[in-house]
Design an enzyme around this catalytic site. Structure first.
Site, short mmCIF file in Angstrom:
data_model
loop_
_atom_site.label_atom_id
_atom_site.label_comp_id
_atom_site.label_asym_id
_atom_site.label_seq_id
_atom_site.Cartn_x
_atom_site.Cartn_y
_atom_site.Cartn_z
N TYR A 146 -13.31 8.81 3.66
CA TYR A 146 -14.71 9.16 3.91
C TYR A 146 -15.09 9.05 5.38
O TYR A 146 -16.28 9.16 5.73
CB TYR A 146 -15.63 8.24 3.09
CG TYR A 146 -15.41 8.35 1.58
CD1 TYR A 146 -16.11 9.30 0.83
CD2 TYR A 146 -14.50 7.54 0.92
CE1 TYR A 146 -15.92 9.41 -0.54
CE2 TYR A 146 -14.29 7.64 -0.46
CZ TYR A 146 -15.00 8.58 -1.17
OH TYR A 146 -14.80 8.69 -2.53
N ASP A 147 -14.14 8.81 6.26
CA ASP A 147 -14.44 8.61 7.68
C ASP A 147 -15.32 9.72 8.29
O ASP A 147 -16.21 9.41 9.10
CB ASP A 147 -13.16 8.46 8.51
CG ASP A 147 -12.54 7.07 8.37
OD1 ASP A 147 -13.23 6.16 7.87
OD2 ASP A 147 -11.37 6.90 8.75
N THR B 31 0.83 -1.21 0.00
CA THR B 31 0.00 0.00 0.00
C THR B 31 0.86 1.25 0.00
O THR B 31 1.97 1.25 0.55
CB THR B 31 -0.93 0.04 1.23
OG1 THR B 31 -1.79 1.19 1.11
CG2 THR B 31 -0.18 0.16 2.55
N LYS C 29 -12.11 2.12 15.81
CA LYS C 29 -12.45 1.90 14.40
C LYS C 29 -11.98 0.51 13.96
O LYS C 29 -12.72 -0.24 13.33
CB LYS C 29 -11.80 2.99 13.52
CG LYS C 29 -12.07 2.78 12.04
CD LYS C 29 -11.36 3.78 11.14
CE LYS C 29 -11.44 3.33 9.68
NZ LYS C 29 -10.63 4.14 8.76
N PHE D 154 -9.27 8.83 7.91
CA PHE D 154 -8.93 9.34 6.57
C PHE D 154 -10.12 9.11 5.64
O PHE D 154 -11.16 8.56 6.04
CB PHE D 154 -7.67 8.65 6.03
CG PHE D 154 -7.88 7.21 5.64
CD1 PHE D 154 -7.91 6.21 6.60
CD2 PHE D 154 -8.04 6.84 4.30
CE1 PHE D 154 -8.11 4.88 6.25
CE2 PHE D 154 -8.24 5.51 3.94
CZ PHE D 154 -8.27 4.53 4.92
N LYS E 27 -3.81 3.51 6.00
CA LYS E 27 -4.08 2.06 5.98
C LYS E 27 -2.95 1.33 6.70
O LYS E 27 -3.19 0.41 7.47
CB LYS E 27 -4.10 1.55 4.54
CG LYS E 27 -5.35 1.81 3.75
CD LYS E 27 -5.17 1.05 2.43
CE LYS E 27 -6.32 1.16 1.50
NZ LYS E 27 -6.07 0.39 0.25
N ASP F 85 -7.91 -3.83 -1.42
CA ASP F 85 -8.62 -2.80 -2.16
C ASP F 85 -9.93 -2.58 -1.43
O ASP F 85 -10.57 -3.53 -0.99
CB ASP F 85 -8.86 -3.19 -3.61
CG ASP F 85 -9.17 -1.95 -4.45
OD1 ASP F 85 -8.36 -1.00 -4.43
OD2 ASP F 85 -10.23 -1.91 -5.11
P1 ITT Z 1 -3.35 1.82 -1.88
O1 ITT Z 1 -4.02 1.40 -3.16
O2 ITT Z 1 -1.96 2.28 -2.08
O3 ITT Z 1 -3.47 0.77 -0.81
P2 ITT Z 1 -5.49 3.75 -1.77
O4 ITT Z 1 -5.85 4.86 -0.85
O5 ITT Z 1 -5.41 4.04 -3.24
O6 ITT Z 1 -4.12 3.09 -1.27
P3 ITT Z 1 -7.69 1.98 -2.38
O7 ITT Z 1 -7.32 1.91 -3.81
O8 ITT Z 1 -8.09 0.72 -1.70
O9 ITT Z 1 -6.49 2.58 -1.51
O10 ITT Z 1 -8.81 3.09 -2.24
C1 ITT Z 1 -9.50 3.12 -1.09
C2 ITT Z 1 -10.21 4.45 -0.97
O11 ITT Z 1 -11.47 4.15 -0.35
C3 ITT Z 1 -9.46 5.36 -0.04
O12 ITT Z 1 -8.59 6.23 -0.71
C4 ITT Z 1 -10.61 6.07 0.66
O13 ITT Z 1 -11.08 7.12 -0.15
C5 ITT Z 1 -11.68 5.00 0.74
N1 ITT Z 1 -11.53 4.21 1.98
C6 ITT Z 1 -11.12 2.92 2.09
N2 ITT Z 1 -11.05 2.54 3.37
C7 ITT Z 1 -11.44 3.61 4.08
C8 ITT Z 1 -11.56 3.86 5.46
O14 ITT Z 1 -11.25 2.95 6.37
N3 ITT Z 1 -11.99 5.06 5.85
C9 ITT Z 1 -12.30 6.01 4.95
N4 ITT Z 1 -12.18 5.87 3.63
C10 ITT Z 1 -11.75 4.67 3.19
#
Ligand code: ITT
Length: 196
Positions: free
Chosen positions: A151-152, A8, A172, A149, A13, A69
């Site tokens: 949409y939290d 990631t 969380k 972070f 995350k 993802d």
């Molecule tokens: P990596 O691919 O490098 O892991 P990323 O932020 O691009 O990082 P994703 O492709 O999985 O990760 O996109 C997930 C998105 O969904 C993230 O950027 C947030 O906008 C939202 N999201 C996922 N989990 C979340 C959480 O726990 N709280 C709030 N928003 C979340």
């Protein structure tokens, strides 16, 4: 101790997952293994994208690894933003604009039901295993809270009167999509119960 790369580039995350795995697993970051590339996310489902992330690292470095993802699925928006959660408003990772877009599209909408969804792809001893986590909730009319972070600030999990952004990371992590999927991954590695 088991050693695993978490594929990631999202610092939040990484922090959440590091807190969850504690002493069970030694987590390596992309930085630790010298990987500085953007990993392509061209799939149409969480499962495909999670798999792309883990395979990218495994194929190149031959290390045990996992990627997740994840995203927000809003009932009244036909499950959008879904796999586009990170770039819903156009630019990858612009969380403020992404939230604004969800709130604008839900203006006047009575059905605020939504969920966070995660799929993890783990490659362990050369074999792929999937783990999934979901948390149901509702979308607030406005932001509340400054932790977390993405949409939290607008997501209130069912059974709670606060948003994810008003909870500590530990609170969380106990109920979140990613926390639940990580519990299964940890069980799989530590006590050997099965992924699928
Ligand atoms: P990596 O691919 O490098 O892991 P990323 O932020 O691009 O990082 P994703 O492709 O999985 O990760 O996109 C997930 C998105 O969904 C993230 O950027 C947030 O906008 C939202 N999201 C996922 N989990 C979340 C959480 O726990 N709280 C709030 N928003 C979340």
């Amino acid at each position: 101790m088991r050693q695993l790369v978490f594929a990631t580039n999202n610092r939040h995350k990484l922090d959440e997952v590091a807190a969850k795995v504690g002493d069970h697993i030694k987590l390596l970051t992309l930085e630790d293994i010298g990987c500085r590339e953007e990993i392509p996310e061209t799939g149409c489902t969480f499962r495909e994208n999670a798999s792309l992330k883990s395979h990218y690292i495994y194929d190149k470095y031959k290390l045990d690894c996992f990627g997740d993802d994840s995203g927000l699925e809003v009932d009244a928006l036909n499950n959008e933003p879904g796999v586009y959660s990170a770039r819903y408003a156009g630019t990858h990772g612009n969380h403020e604009a992404n939230i604004d877009k969800v709130l604008a599209r839900l203006a006047g909408e009575a059905n605020r039901n939504a969920r966070f969804h995660t799929v993890i792809s783990l490659i362990w001893n050369g074999e792929e295993h999937f783990f999934e986590g979901i948390v149901e909730g509702t979308i607030r009319n406005e932001r509340s809270g400054a932790k977390g972070f993405g949409y939290d600030p607008i997501f209130q999990p069912d059974g709670y009167a606060v948003t994810f952004a008003e909870m500590t990371m530990e609170e969380k992590n106990r109920i979140s999509h990613r926390g639940r999927a990580m519990e299964q991954l940890i069980d799989f590695l530590v006590i050997g119960s099965s992924g699928h």
